[in-house]
Design an enzyme around this catalytic site. Sequence first.
Site, PDB file in Angstrom:
ATOM      1  N   SER A 189      12.882  39.283  54.653  1.00  0.00           N
ATOM      2  CA  SER A 189      13.440  38.100  53.991  1.00  0.00           C
ATOM      3  C   SER A 189      13.802  38.348  52.526  1.00  0.00           C
ATOM      4  O   SER A 189      13.580  37.480  51.674  1.00  0.00           O
ATOM      5  CB  SER A 189      12.493  36.909  54.131  1.00  0.00           C
ATOM      6  OG  SER A 189      12.335  36.580  55.507  1.00  0.00           O
ATOM      7  N   GLU A 213       7.895  46.964  55.883  1.00  0.00           N
ATOM      8  CA  GLU A 213       8.408  45.679  56.343  1.00  0.00           C
ATOM      9  C   GLU A 213       7.290  44.923  57.063  1.00  0.00           C
ATOM     10  O   GLU A 213       7.066  45.150  58.266  1.00  0.00           O
ATOM     11  CB  GLU A 213       9.572  45.881  57.315  1.00  0.00           C
ATOM     12  CG  GLU A 213      10.766  46.579  56.714  1.00  0.00           C
ATOM     13  CD  GLU A 213      12.044  46.222  57.464  1.00  0.00           C
ATOM     14  OE1 GLU A 213      12.933  45.648  56.850  1.00  0.00           O
ATOM     15  OE2 GLU A 213      12.122  46.500  58.668  1.00  0.00           O
ATOM     16  N   ASN A 270      20.706  46.022  57.330  1.00  0.00           N
ATOM     17  CA  ASN A 270      20.520  46.191  58.771  1.00  0.00           C
ATOM     18  C   ASN A 270      21.213  45.022  59.473  1.00  0.00           C
ATOM     19  O   ASN A 270      20.712  43.907  59.455  1.00  0.00           O
ATOM     20  CB  ASN A 270      19.010  46.208  59.083  1.00  0.00           C
ATOM     21  CG  ASN A 270      18.736  46.275  60.571  1.00  0.00           C
ATOM     22  OD1 ASN A 270      19.637  46.531  61.366  1.00  0.00           O
ATOM     23  ND2 ASN A 270      17.492  46.040  60.959  1.00  0.00           N
ATOM     24  N   HIS A 315      11.932  50.575  63.494  1.00  0.00           N
ATOM     25  CA  HIS A 315      12.010  49.172  63.074  1.00  0.00           C
ATOM     26  C   HIS A 315      11.039  48.355  63.926  1.00  0.00           C
ATOM     27  O   HIS A 315      10.858  48.637  65.114  1.00  0.00           O
ATOM     28  CB  HIS A 315      13.443  48.652  63.242  1.00  0.00           C
ATOM     29  CG  HIS A 315      13.640  47.311  62.615  1.00  0.00           C
ATOM     30  ND1 HIS A 315      13.243  46.149  63.238  1.00  0.00           N
ATOM     31  CD2 HIS A 315      14.157  46.949  61.409  1.00  0.00           C
ATOM     32  CE1 HIS A 315      13.522  45.120  62.435  1.00  0.00           C
ATOM     33  NE2 HIS A 315      14.076  45.582  61.319  1.00  0.00           N
ATOM     34  N   GLY A 353      12.911  38.044  58.990  1.00  0.00           N
ATOM     35  CA  GLY A 353      13.699  36.944  59.562  1.00  0.00           C
ATOM     36  C   GLY A 353      13.000  35.598  59.535  1.00  0.00           C
ATOM     37  O   GLY A 353      13.433  34.660  60.208  1.00  0.00           O
ATOM     38  N   GLU A 373      11.251  45.639  65.354  1.00  0.00           N
ATOM     39  CA  GLU A 373      11.825  45.083  66.597  1.00  0.00           C
ATOM     40  C   GLU A 373      11.863  46.145  67.691  1.00  0.00           C
ATOM     41  O   GLU A 373      11.696  45.843  68.867  1.00  0.00           O
ATOM     42  CB  GLU A 373      13.220  44.489  66.307  1.00  0.00           C
ATOM     43  CG  GLU A 373      13.087  43.174  65.547  1.00  0.00           C
ATOM     44  CD  GLU A 373      14.266  42.801  64.672  1.00  0.00           C
ATOM     45  OE1 GLU A 373      15.359  43.376  64.830  1.00  0.00           O
ATOM     46  OE2 GLU A 373      14.084  41.936  63.796  1.00  0.00           O
ATOM     47  N   LYS A 429      21.644  44.576  62.569  1.00  0.00           N
ATOM     48  CA  LYS A 429      21.057  44.299  63.889  1.00  0.00           C
ATOM     49  C   LYS A 429      22.177  44.144  64.930  1.00  0.00           C
ATOM     50  O   LYS A 429      23.146  44.880  64.886  1.00  0.00           O
ATOM     51  CB  LYS A 429      20.143  43.076  63.826  1.00  0.00           C
ATOM     52  CG  LYS A 429      19.133  43.172  62.690  1.00  0.00           C
ATOM     53  CD  LYS A 429      18.028  42.183  62.823  1.00  0.00           C
ATOM     54  CE  LYS A 429      17.170  42.220  61.571  1.00  0.00           C
ATOM     55  NZ  LYS A 429      15.943  41.495  61.727  1.00  0.00           N
TER      56      LYS A 429
HETATM   57  C1  PEP Z   1      15.043  43.696  58.861  1.00  0.00           C
HETATM   58  O1  PEP Z   1      15.478  43.399  59.956  1.00  0.00           O
HETATM   59  O2  PEP Z   1      14.800  44.882  58.596  1.00  0.00           O
HETATM   60  C2  PEP Z   1      14.822  42.632  57.887  1.00  0.00           C
HETATM   61  C3  PEP Z   1      14.154  42.899  56.810  1.00  0.00           C
HETATM   62  O3  PEP Z   1      15.334  41.378  58.211  1.00  0.00           O
HETATM   63  P1  PEP Z   1      15.366  40.086  57.235  1.00  0.00           P
HETATM   64  O4  PEP Z   1      15.864  40.536  55.884  1.00  0.00           O
HETATM   65  O5  PEP Z   1      16.317  39.147  57.892  1.00  0.00           O
HETATM   66  O6  PEP Z   1      13.977  39.568  57.149  1.00  0.00           O
END
Ligand code: PEP
Length: 269
Positions: free
Chosen positions: A221, A176, A12, A105, A182, A107, A14
């Site tokens: 992460s 997630e 992803n 997601h 992040g 976000e 973003k």
């Molecule tokens: C994501 O945005 O779906 C995600 C898992 O980000 P990160 O790997 O940076 O934590």
Amino acid sequence: MNAARIPLVAGNWKMHHGGASAIELAAELTRRAARIDGVEIVLAPPFTALAAVAMTCAEMAEMEHTTPLRVAAQNVHAEDKGAFTGEISPPMLLEAGCTWVIVGHSERRQLFGETDAMVAQKAKAALAHRLHPIVCIGETLAEREAGRALEVVLGQLAAVTDVLVAGKGAVVVAYEPVWAIGTGKTATPADAQEIHGAIRKALAERDPVLAGKTRILYGGSVKPDNTAELLGQPDIDGALVGGASLDAASFEAILRAARQLLDRPARTE
Ligand code: PEP
């Protein structure tokens, strides 16, 4: 991971790499992934780069004699067309070369007010157009600390389960935990497996066939050095990767770690 489900690793991007740099990254990833077989790979660039990335993936795959990396959008509107300024519909994503779309997601849920009902509508619209949804679910830190992680995750899943059961297409659920996205913090493999196992059990109560074939990704992460441990869990079928997918070398290392797990002797459970 379970050998019956092809592992899937999705990047992803973003709001990064919207133009020329997206093409460069997609080309570089195709070269690096060309000799990693057995792992399905999906790239999710911003809307402005979707068509160019899809074309690059197709052209580069021909040159490298390999399967093209698949392309996902990071969001979609549930309607096909109309007066929805700034929105992008499933037919538009198909035209741009997408075969996948991320919906729900955290976000989008937290920053843009997407509700469970909206996420279900988006997943339904995607499936109606034969776009495969990657449905994201996960609890916040406050919800985890209040002992409500499982309740929240299963509630978000329940809101979309009817759509997934009726849709009949390939679907992916991404667990997630919001506090892991992040932040550099990851769920422990055991905690992640507990939630993944509960997600699969909840799906199985509605549709055992769907539960058996649905890939449940872990996101939050994911890095090269934690991939093997996380994806080594029986109900973790791949990863949704944010930050580490922006760097070709680290995304390749994650793909290689996922690939290596396929070579492990099957466990008798
Ligand atoms: C994501 O945005 O779906 C995600 C898992 O980000 P990160 O790997 O940076 O934590």
